[in-house]
Scaffold this motif. Structure first.
Motif, PDB file in Angstrom:
ATOM      1  N   ARG A 186       0.862  -1.169   0.000  1.00  0.00           N
ATOM      2  CA  ARG A 186       0.000   0.000   0.000  1.00  0.00           C
ATOM      3  C   ARG A 186       0.905   1.229   0.000  1.00  0.00           C
ATOM      4  NH1 ARG A 186      -2.906  -3.440  -1.243  1.00  0.00           N
ATOM      5  NH2 ARG A 186      -4.941  -4.053  -0.396  1.00  0.00           N
ATOM      6  N   GLY A 187       0.852   1.995  -1.094  1.00  0.00           N
ATOM      7  CA  GLY A 187       1.771   3.115  -1.219  1.00  0.00           C
ATOM      8  C   GLY A 187       3.196   2.597  -1.252  1.00  0.00           C
ATOM      9  N   ALA A 220       9.881  -6.731   4.753  1.00  0.00           N
ATOM     10  CA  ALA A 220       9.025  -5.541   4.833  1.00  0.00           C
ATOM     11  C   ALA A 220       9.815  -4.248   4.953  1.00  0.00           C
ATOM     12  CB  ALA A 220       8.063  -5.671   6.019  1.00  0.00           C
ATOM     13  N   ASN A 221      11.064  -4.346   5.353  1.00  0.00           N
ATOM     14  CA  ASN A 221      11.876  -3.146   5.521  1.00  0.00           C
ATOM     15  C   ASN A 221      12.128  -2.463   4.178  1.00  0.00           C
ATOM     16  OD1 ASN A 221      13.715  -1.281   6.835  1.00  0.00           O
ATOM     17  ND2 ASN A 221      15.365  -2.445   5.894  1.00  0.00           N
ATOM     18  N   ASN A 222      11.867  -1.173   4.126  1.00  0.00           N
ATOM     19  CA  ASN A 222      12.091  -0.379   2.913  1.00  0.00           C
ATOM     20  C   ASN A 222      13.169   0.659   3.214  1.00  0.00           C
ATOM     21  OD1 ASN A 222      12.047   1.224   0.661  1.00  0.00           O
ATOM     22  ND2 ASN A 222       9.860   1.675   0.724  1.00  0.00           N
ATOM     23  N   PRO A 223      14.385   0.470   2.689  1.00  0.00           N
ATOM     24  CA  PRO A 223      15.473   1.385   3.022  1.00  0.00           C
ATOM     25  C   PRO A 223      15.384   2.746   2.334  1.00  0.00           C
ATOM     26  CG  PRO A 223      16.222  -0.249   1.442  1.00  0.00           C
ATOM     27  CD  PRO A 223      14.829  -0.637   1.821  1.00  0.00           C
ATOM     28  N   ALA A 224      14.450   2.903   1.408  1.00  0.00           N
ATOM     29  CA  ALA A 224      14.310   4.188   0.717  1.00  0.00           C
ATOM     30  C   ALA A 224      13.813   5.266   1.678  1.00  0.00           C
ATOM     31  CB  ALA A 224      13.346   4.044  -0.448  1.00  0.00           C
ATOM     32  N   PRO A 225      14.127   6.521   1.415  1.00  0.00           N
ATOM     33  CA  PRO A 225      13.590   7.602   2.261  1.00  0.00           C
ATOM     34  C   PRO A 225      12.067   7.580   2.266  1.00  0.00           C
ATOM     35  CG  PRO A 225      15.304   8.426   0.793  1.00  0.00           C
ATOM     36  CD  PRO A 225      15.003   7.032   0.342  1.00  0.00           C
ATOM     37  N   ALA A 226      11.475   8.028   3.362  1.00  0.00           N
ATOM     38  CA  ALA A 226      10.010   8.062   3.462  1.00  0.00           C
ATOM     39  C   ALA A 226       9.418   8.886   2.321  1.00  0.00           C
ATOM     40  CB  ALA A 226       9.603   8.654   4.813  1.00  0.00           C
ATOM     41  N   TRP A 227       8.314   8.393   1.792  1.00  0.00           N
ATOM     42  CA  TRP A 227       7.612   9.087   0.710  1.00  0.00           C
ATOM     43  C   TRP A 227       6.815  10.232   1.332  1.00  0.00           C
ATOM     44  CZ3 TRP A 227       4.377   6.062  -3.482  1.00  0.00           C
ATOM     45  CH2 TRP A 227       3.993   6.963  -4.489  1.00  0.00           C
ATOM     46  N   ALA A 228       7.534  11.275   1.719  1.00  0.00           N
ATOM     47  CA  ALA A 228       6.905  12.408   2.405  1.00  0.00           C
ATOM     48  C   ALA A 228       5.886  13.070   1.486  1.00  0.00           C
ATOM     49  CB  ALA A 228       7.963  13.419   2.833  1.00  0.00           C
ATOM     50  N   GLY A 229       4.740  13.408   2.055  1.00  0.00           N
ATOM     51  CA  GLY A 229       3.716  14.105   1.283  1.00  0.00           C
ATOM     52  C   GLY A 229       2.906  13.217   0.367  1.00  0.00           C
ATOM     53  N   ILE A 230       2.965  11.887   0.575  1.00  0.00           N
ATOM     54  CA  ILE A 230       2.219  10.988  -0.306  1.00  0.00           C
ATOM     55  C   ILE A 230       0.715  11.243  -0.251  1.00  0.00           C
ATOM     56  CG2 ILE A 230       2.103   9.136   1.438  1.00  0.00           C
ATOM     57  CD1 ILE A 230       2.278   7.133  -0.874  1.00  0.00           C
ATOM     58  N   THR A 231       0.228  11.770   0.881  1.00  0.00           N
ATOM     59  CA  THR A 231      -1.213  12.018   1.005  1.00  0.00           C
ATOM     60  C   THR A 231      -1.614  13.397   0.488  1.00  0.00           C
ATOM     61  OG1 THR A 231      -0.940  12.836   3.276  1.00  0.00           O
ATOM     62  CG2 THR A 231      -1.403  10.484   2.993  1.00  0.00           C
ATOM     63  N   ASN A 232      -0.631  14.214   0.126  1.00  0.00           N
ATOM     64  CA  ASN A 232      -0.946  15.529  -0.425  1.00  0.00           C
ATOM     65  C   ASN A 232      -1.506  15.385  -1.839  1.00  0.00           C
ATOM     66  OD1 ASN A 232       0.129  16.603   1.904  1.00  0.00           O
ATOM     67  ND2 ASN A 232       2.112  17.079   0.983  1.00  0.00           N
ATOM     68  N   ALA A 233      -2.302  16.378  -2.242  1.00  0.00           N
ATOM     69  CA  ALA A 233      -2.802  16.423  -3.621  1.00  0.00           C
ATOM     70  C   ALA A 233      -2.580  17.846  -4.125  1.00  0.00           C
ATOM     71  CB  ALA A 233      -4.272  16.039  -3.679  1.00  0.00           C
ATOM     72  N   PRO A 234      -1.317  18.202  -4.384  1.00  0.00           N
ATOM     73  CA  PRO A 234      -1.006  19.598  -4.700  1.00  0.00           C
ATOM     74  C   PRO A 234      -1.517  20.024  -6.070  1.00  0.00           C
ATOM     75  CG  PRO A 234       0.932  18.237  -4.991  1.00  0.00           C
ATOM     76  CD  PRO A 234      -0.116  17.356  -4.380  1.00  0.00           C
ATOM     77  N   ASN A 235      -1.908  21.269  -6.155  1.00  0.00           N
ATOM     78  CA  ASN A 235      -2.288  21.864  -7.426  1.00  0.00           C
ATOM     79  C   ASN A 235      -1.023  22.279  -8.170  1.00  0.00           C
ATOM     80  OD1 ASN A 235      -2.759  24.617  -8.958  1.00  0.00           O
ATOM     81  ND2 ASN A 235      -4.703  23.524  -8.993  1.00  0.00           N
ATOM     82  N   THR A 236      -0.943  21.916  -9.440  1.00  0.00           N
ATOM     83  CA  THR A 236       0.182  22.349 -10.268  1.00  0.00           C
ATOM     84  C   THR A 236      -0.314  23.463 -11.187  1.00  0.00           C
ATOM     85  OG1 THR A 236       1.121  20.119 -10.245  1.00  0.00           O
ATOM     86  CG2 THR A 236       1.943  21.627 -11.929  1.00  0.00           C
ATOM     87  N   PRO A 237       0.023  24.695 -10.902  1.00  0.00           N
ATOM     88  CA  PRO A 237      -0.495  25.835 -11.685  1.00  0.00           C
ATOM     89  C   PRO A 237      -0.104  25.745 -13.153  1.00  0.00           C
ATOM     90  CG  PRO A 237       0.569  26.578  -9.657  1.00  0.00           C
ATOM     91  CD  PRO A 237       0.906  25.123  -9.817  1.00  0.00           C
ATOM     92  N   ALA A 238      -0.889  26.371 -13.994  1.00  0.00           N
ATOM     93  CA  ALA A 238      -0.654  26.324 -15.438  1.00  0.00           C
ATOM     94  C   ALA A 238       0.725  26.848 -15.802  1.00  0.00           C
ATOM     95  CB  ALA A 238      -1.732  27.119 -16.165  1.00  0.00           C
ATOM     96  N   ASP A 239       1.216  27.817 -15.048  1.00  0.00           N
ATOM     97  CA  ASP A 239       2.530  28.381 -15.388  1.00  0.00           C
ATOM     98  C   ASP A 239       3.677  27.508 -14.893  1.00  0.00           C
ATOM     99  OD1 ASP A 239       2.117  28.864 -12.710  1.00  0.00           O
ATOM    100  OD2 ASP A 239       2.893  30.919 -12.756  1.00  0.00           O
TER     101      ASP A 239
END
Length: 262
Positions: A186-187, A220-239
């Protein structure tokens, strides 16, 4: 590299039931943690329901590589806030191992999105755990099968999503079978469900069960950095579009910089 594991235990039956207390005088969570600690790669600590924030503060979870969850009688007493906190860490990449009656825990049902129901029987019958996926990391060091002399029966249908992999299938003395070792993702987080572990039997002292849990922690151990902000849904402006700036065509629901609806 040391894998930091927190073994979370409900710690209710050990306080209320004399049979369980005799088998696990220090608590099931402590027994599981000590078994994991036999492996020099694993640094295991414990947390319980009764602690502040159930022992799972934001700071502690941020430093946890793999969380092991055992619960049974008090699923409803687990704070929804903590459940969401744990789910978020799994999405970020923390591993989660759910044991036995944890199939009905809030966190497992939250991440599976299904009832997670099954058939069951307490009769102290024999359990034979068959290794289905010989090459899987979780099955390393095991024979074709191993046996647990007394256990609680868990039977199909097990109403969970189709797993990524079925590692173990169990046969019980009474005739039922059960998918007893299942993997999910999951994620960024890997999840392993393992069914043996009823509290009135000394299952977590079993050498093969301990081997499974050590293997599962490493899987189960994932050595990669935490996927910070995975729950965010940021707006990507047109510019800011990769091929931008874009000319906005038509009407929009949101003003520039406004957060989206949730």
């Amino acid at each position: 590299m040391t894998i930091r594991v927190v073994v979370w235990g409900e710690n209710v039956h050990e306080q209320e039931n004399e049979t369980v207390r005799k088998i696990y005088p220090e608590g099931m969570h402590t027994t599981i943690a000590k078994g994991l600690g036999e492996d020099p790669m694993i640094e295991a600590s414990t947390a319980t329901l009764q602690e502040a924030e159930h022992g799972l503060s934001v700071e502690r979870l941020a430093k946890t590589d793999v969380l092991i969850w055992w619960g049974h009688k008090a699923h409803g007493q687990v704070s929804d806030e903590i459940v969401e906190r744990v789910a978020n860490r799994v999405w970020e990449g923390m591993g989660l191992i759910v044991l036995h009656s944890g199939h009905f825990s809030k966190i497992f049902k939250r991440l599976m999105g299904t009832p997670c129901s099954l058939k069951w029987r307490e009769a102290g019958e024999k359990e034979r755990v068959w290794v289905i996926n010989r090459n899987h990391q979780i099955a390393q060091g095991l024979s074709d099968y191993f046996e647990i002399e007394q256990t609680e029966m868990y039977g199909e249908p097990f109403t969970v999503p189709e797993p990524m992999e079925t590692v173990f299938v169990t046969w019980y003395e009474g005739g039922e079978v059960f998918r007893s070792g299942l993997t999910y993702q999951r994620g960024g987080g890997k999840i392993f469900y393992f069914s043996p572990g009823h509290e009135t039997y000394p299952i977590y002292y079993n050498t093969d069960v301990k081997q499974v849990l050590k293997n599962a922690v490493k899987w189960a151990n994932n050595p990669a950095p935490a996927w910070a902000g995975i729950t965010n849904a940021p707006n990507t402006p047109a510019d800011k579009a990769p091929n931008g700036p874009l000319t906005i065509k038509g009407e929009t629901l949101h003003k520039a910089g406004e957060a989206g609806f949730r």
